[in-house]
Design a protein around this motif. Structure first.
Motif, PDB file in Angstrom:
ATOM      1  N   UNK A 188      43.736  46.705  55.514  1.00  0.00           N
ATOM      2  CA  UNK A 188      44.130  46.032  56.751  1.00  0.00           C
ATOM      3  C   UNK A 188      45.418  46.612  57.335  1.00  0.00           C
ATOM      4  N   UNK A 189      46.276  47.163  56.460  1.00  0.00           N
ATOM      5  CA  UNK A 189      47.534  47.700  56.980  1.00  0.00           C
ATOM      6  C   UNK A 189      47.312  48.886  57.916  1.00  0.00           C
ATOM      7  N   UNK A 190      46.148  49.532  57.812  1.00  0.00           N
ATOM      8  CA  UNK A 190      45.853  50.623  58.738  1.00  0.00           C
ATOM      9  C   UNK A 190      45.759  50.081  60.169  1.00  0.00           C
ATOM     10  N   UNK A 191      45.059  48.952  60.317  1.00  0.00           N
ATOM     11  CA  UNK A 191      44.950  48.344  61.644  1.00  0.00           C
ATOM     12  C   UNK A 191      46.283  47.756  62.098  1.00  0.00           C
ATOM     13  N   UNK A 192      47.015  47.127  61.169  1.00  0.00           N
ATOM     14  CA  UNK A 192      48.281  46.505  61.543  1.00  0.00           C
ATOM     15  C   UNK A 192      49.307  47.551  61.972  1.00  0.00           C
ATOM     16  N   UNK A 193      49.308  48.706  61.322  1.00  0.00           N
ATOM     17  CA  UNK A 193      50.231  49.773  61.724  1.00  0.00           C
ATOM     18  C   UNK A 193      49.915  50.255  63.133  1.00  0.00           C
ATOM     19  N   UNK A 194      48.629  50.345  63.460  1.00  0.00           N
ATOM     20  CA  UNK A 194      48.248  50.751  64.807  1.00  0.00           C
ATOM     21  C   UNK A 194      48.649  49.689  65.826  1.00  0.00           C
ATOM     22  N   UNK A 195      48.554  48.401  65.450  1.00  0.00           N
ATOM     23  CA  UNK A 195      48.969  47.334  66.368  1.00  0.00           C
ATOM     24  C   UNK A 195      50.471  47.411  66.635  1.00  0.00           C
TER      25      UNK A 195
END
Length: 302
Positions: A188-195
């Protein structure tokens, strides 16, 4: 008088037993056993296709003779030319390709979009809604056959190829489940970093989720292409113009034509069946390396 060293001498450790290297003969026996089982299973599954190819290369009076002979005797390759002359096989092949690619592309993209929503977003009732989507898989297709036909007829699209693929715009419960399980394995941190970097939700889907779920997308695309390629029910319902026939619908027309004439030319039907099957064999061969990777990773997280 010399001093005596009373320290105990090192004792050799007992040899390990039962390890992989302890029984090379047993390992070889197991390998031969499993290889034999796999070879026998492969032969069972391959036999119908081998028989189809061999029978399609036999003359009419020998089509069903010698079913276990692995080569045609006598050899009659002219059956394929006869099948090509008996019907517009090339036109039907193009129609099947257009309909199959359209159906596979639409259901893959739409199912991926829904699957991303179930995998990324946390909201009340998410599991209940996802369970409702999965429950639609228990609904037999024949139950929605008449209502679906009435919808397309009301839109004036019966007699066209649109009903063969346009329903896939709304996704498929099976592919939604497949892709959601794959996306749950993405950290999930992959998506959160992009956010944090300012990416929109659509950017998360298009630039991160889709590229990372490529094996699962290929599986969904190939499976739906196969389902559409061999589908006979919907072309029988919606297509009346021979110029719009897909390959299964065309084969049905050939069989009906021969039976009405009282001369079932099975060698031509079998040759046309080989032409129908070979493109999917090539597609599965090209996509086989993604199958194990995609399916094995869909159950890692729930």
């Amino acid at each position: 008088m010399t001093a005596v060293d009373h320290r105990a001498a090192p004792v050799a450790a007992p040899a390990e037993t039962g390890g992989p290297a302890a029984d090379p003969a047993g390992r070889g026996t197991r390998k031969v056993f499993f290889s034999t089982i796999l070879a026998a299973s492969s032969a069972v599954f391959l036999y119908p296709f081998v028989w189809l190819v061999v029978a399609s290369l036999k003359p009419r009076d020998r089509t069903f003779a010698d079913p276990f002979l692995p080569w045609p005797r006598p050899f009659a390759p002219q059956n394929y030319l006869a099948a090509w002359d008996a019907a517009p096989v090339l036109s039907w092949l193009v129609n099947s390709l257009v309909v199959g690619v359209a159906a596979a592309a639409t259901v893959t993209l739409s199912s991926a979009f829904v699957a991303f929503g179930f995998a990324y977003f946390r909201f009340p009732g998410r599991n209940l809604l996802f369970g409702s989507v999965l429950a639609t898989m228990m609904l037999p297709a024949v139950v929605t056959l008449v209502p679906t036909y009435l919808i397309w007829n009301g839109l004036g699209l019966t007699g066209t190829q649109v009903p063969l693929w346009a329903g896939n715009v709304f996704g498929s419960a099976f592919y939604i489940f497949l892709l959601r399980q794959f996306l749950l394995g993405v950290p999930r941190y992959v998506f959160e970093a992009a956010r944090v970097d300012g990416a929109s939700y659509f950017d998360l889907f298009w630039r991160i989720a889709l590229p990372l779920s490529r094996p699962a997308l290929i599986i969904a695309f190939v499976f739906e292409l196969k389902a559409s390629w061999f589908d006979l029910m919907r072309p029988l319902i919606y297509l009346q113009d021979p110029a719009l026939f897909t390959l299964p619908r065309g084969l049905k027309a050939i069989v009906d034509q021969f039976y009405q004439g009282g001369d079932p030319k099975w060698e031509i039907v079998l040759a046309a069946s080989v032409v129908t099957t070979l493109p999917l064999v090539v597609v599965f061969f090209l996509g086989q390396r993604y199958f194990v990777q995609g399916i094995a990773t869909t159950g890692r997280r729930g």
